[in-house]
Scaffold this active site. Structure first.
Site, short mmCIF file in Angstrom:
data_model
loop_
_atom_site.label_atom_id
_atom_site.label_comp_id
_atom_site.label_asym_id
_atom_site.label_seq_id
_atom_site.Cartn_x
_atom_site.Cartn_y
_atom_site.Cartn_z
N SER A 14 0.83 -1.21 0.00
CA SER A 14 0.00 0.00 0.00
C SER A 14 0.87 1.27 0.00
O SER A 14 0.48 2.28 -0.60
CB SER A 14 -0.99 0.00 1.17
OG SER A 14 -0.33 0.21 2.40
N ASN A 15 2.02 1.22 0.64
CA ASN A 15 2.92 2.39 0.57
C ASN A 15 3.46 2.57 -0.84
O ASN A 15 3.54 3.69 -1.36
CB ASN A 15 4.07 2.25 1.57
CG ASN A 15 3.67 2.73 2.96
OD1 ASN A 15 3.50 3.92 3.18
ND2 ASN A 15 3.48 1.79 3.88
N HIS A 112 9.14 3.24 8.62
CA HIS A 112 8.94 2.40 9.80
C HIS A 112 7.76 2.95 10.60
O HIS A 112 7.69 4.17 10.80
CB HIS A 112 10.21 2.38 10.65
CG HIS A 112 10.13 1.45 11.81
ND1 HIS A 112 10.23 0.08 11.66
CD2 HIS A 112 9.91 1.67 13.13
CE1 HIS A 112 10.10 -0.49 12.85
NE2 HIS A 112 9.90 0.45 13.75
C1 GRF Z 1 3.90 -0.49 6.79
O1 GRF Z 1 3.27 -0.29 8.01
C2 GRF Z 1 5.34 -0.07 6.88
O2 GRF Z 1 5.54 1.01 7.75
C3 GRF Z 1 5.99 -1.28 7.46
O3 GRF Z 1 5.33 -2.37 6.86
C4 GRF Z 1 4.03 -1.97 6.46
C5 GRF Z 1 3.94 -2.23 4.99
O4 GRF Z 1 2.65 -2.05 4.48
N1 GRF Z 1 7.41 -1.24 7.22
P1 GRF Z 1 2.41 -1.98 2.91
O5 GRF Z 1 2.95 -3.26 2.30
O6 GRF Z 1 3.11 -0.76 2.38
O7 GRF Z 1 0.93 -1.91 2.77
#
Ligand code: GRF
Length: 197
Positions: A14-15, A112
């Site tokens: 999702s990021n 993070h």
């Molecule tokens: C996010 O909470 C990020 O901060 C952590 O892992 C999660 C990844 O989520 N490192 P996504 O795969 O980006 O949805």
């Protein structure tokens, strides 16, 4: 020349999607040259492929136990072959050693879900709640070969509210991740990281 950015994921991405959306919407001068996962099952791979971004899988397990340095070297090779200038870790669940960090020193960033230096590692939300914190948040930092220990580039805070559990807190932090991470990646692509500090 567009800046070449590779994104490493292990899961839903999702990021990664927030970064790709912002780049489209805001017209960044960027070439997402590769999205690579250490897990073939990562949902984010399909999201990237649907947008025409080259994807790849490098399974850390295929290198065998105790061979982290070989995985790191192979990963560096793939990203160098793709021409990556920046490496964006977005939910990439491997710790990277010097065989990877060396070749890309100062050009790897990670997000993070805590206000670093607090709560490095896993289960950040559970630990923040157990400690009675009143605020949580997320941090984008440069990656060195320590765990979540490189220089902080930017942070965003959220309140911890009555009745929060790890899931509700994670969801509130994730909204901020999706806002903060694209802004920092854009600054890196445009050579403006210094302005964030
Ligand atoms: C996010 O909470 C990020 O901060 C952590 O892992 C999660 C990844 O989520 N490192 P996504 O795969 O980006 O949805």
């Amino acid at each position: 020349m567009p800046t070449k950015v590779a994104i490493l994921i292990s899961g839903r991405g999702s990021n990664m999607a927030a970064i790709l959306d912002a780049a489209d919407r805001e017209g960044w001068d960027v070439d997402f040259c590769l999205v690579l996962s250490n897990k073939a099952s990562a949902g984010g791979l399909q999201l990237a492929a649907d947008r025409g971004i080259p994807t790849d899988v490098l399974d850390h397990r295929s290198f065998g136990r105790g061979n982290r340095h070989l995985f790191d070297a192979a990963l560096a090779e793939r990203l160098q072959a793709a021409g990556a200038e920046w490496v964006v870790l977005a939910g990439f669940m491997r710790i990277l050693g010097s065989n990877f960090v060396g070749p890309f020193a100062g050009r790897i960033m990670n997000i993070h879900p805590s206000l670093l230096p607090k709560y490095q590692g896993l289960h950040t939300h559970e630990r923040a709640l157990a400690a009675g914190e009143i605020r949580a948040g997320c941090t984008v930092h440069l990656v060195d070969d320590s765990l979540d220990g490189g220089p902080v580039l930017a942070q965003a805070e959220v309140p911890i509210v009555e009745g929060d559990d790890a899931d509700s807190l994670a969801a509130r932090v994730l909204i901020e991740e999706h806002r903060l991470y694209p802004a920092v990646v854009r600054a890196a692509v445009e050579g403006r990281l210094g302005e964030l500090r």
